[in-house]
Design an enzyme around this catalytic site. Structure first.
Site, short mmCIF file in Angstrom:
data_model
loop_
_atom_site.label_atom_id
_atom_site.label_comp_id
_atom_site.label_asym_id
_atom_site.label_seq_id
_atom_site.Cartn_x
_atom_site.Cartn_y
_atom_site.Cartn_z
N GLU A 196 48.28 72.51 80.99
CA GLU A 196 48.20 73.62 79.84
C GLU A 196 46.66 73.77 79.47
OE1 GLU A 196 51.96 74.31 76.83
OE2 GLU A 196 50.82 72.11 76.76
N GLU A 236 57.87 68.76 80.10
CA GLU A 236 58.34 68.60 78.69
C GLU A 236 59.87 68.43 78.66
OE1 GLU A 236 54.02 70.04 78.27
OE2 GLU A 236 55.77 70.32 79.58
#
Length: 258
Positions: A112, A132
């Site tokens: 990210e 995740e």
């Protein structure tokens, strides 16, 4: 000197380029609160210093970043900065162009961070991923927002829902990575790109970045008017005059950022 005694983030200025290195290699450059605050402070410096035209962010020890420090997370830390978000970066990237130089893994929040950058230079053996979902979490640092824009919705959906690793070659083919380079050369190549960009008018570069980022969301009937709001102050700037003058005089421009 132990890693615990070393700064979490190293900041080095190279002419008009600011190099920011995440410096927790034993923790795979994962992000805790102190690291997020240090990156956020570096981004503030990048935007506030008129002599800095481009930033490069990388990781020490052949690793970009494994994302959030899970040990710090379990201890109650929040690896974010108010107003800038995770890693002091993902919710409000700098207005100054930022390049990610990726060696090794860029996973979860590390991916990210790279997605929040304007350009990504990656080693051929680097890899990316949003794992995740494998940990009962979701990618809340902008990955689910930015990845569909950069890679397209089908690829982004597959990568995000499986949580699988993505090779640098596949990321390059999807448009997430701009340049692939031999292992160990990501920072060198990113700096070459940064200095190339830094040779251009800084106001023009920042305005171009803004239009590229915001333009797709503008209503069609307002797009040119909004573009003009960005364009006009740059057209009227001293740098625009200097650029034209330097061209006619056949010399390198001397930018002032105003």
């Amino acid at each position: 000197m132990s890693e615990a005694a070393e700064p979490e983030v190293l900041v080095e200025r190279q002419d008009a380029v600011l190099v920011v290195t995440i410096n927790r290699p034993r923790a795979k450059n994962s992000i805790n609160t102190a690291t997020a605050q240090a990156i956020g402070a570096a981004m503030d410096s990048l935007d506030s210093d008129d002599g800095l035209f481009v930033g490069v962010i990388t990781g020490a020890g052949g690793v970009f970043s494994a994302g959030m420090d899970l040990k710090a997370f379990l201890a109650g830390e929040k690896p974010a900065v108010p107003g800038r978000g995770f890693a002091g970066l993902v919710e409000r990237p700098p207005t100054t162009p930022l390049i990610a130089a990726v060696e090794g893994p860029a996973l979860a929040g590390g991916f990210e961070i790279a997605l929040a950058c304007d350009l990504v230079v990656a080693a051929e053996d680097a890899f990316f991923g949003l794992p995740e979902v494998k940990r009962g979490l979701l990618a809340g640092g902008g990955g689910l927002l930015r990845l569909p824009v950069k890679a397209g919705l089908p690829k982004a959906t597959e990568w995000a829902l499986t949580g699988d690793r993505v090779s640098a070659a596949d990321a390059h083919a999807a448009g997430v990575v701009n340049r692939l380079v031999p292992p160990g050369q990501a920072l060198t190549a990113a700096l070459e790109l940064a200095h190339q960009i830094a040779g251009n008018g800084p106001l023009a570069v920042q305005g171009t970045k803004r239009i590229l980022a915001e333009g797709p969301g503008w209503p069609a009937e307002e797009a040119f008017a909004r573009q003009w709001e960005v364009y006009e102050p740059i057209r009227s700037s001293a740098d625009a005059q200097e650029g034209a003058r330097a061209f006619t005089e056949k010399r390198a421009p001397r930018w002032q950022g105003r």
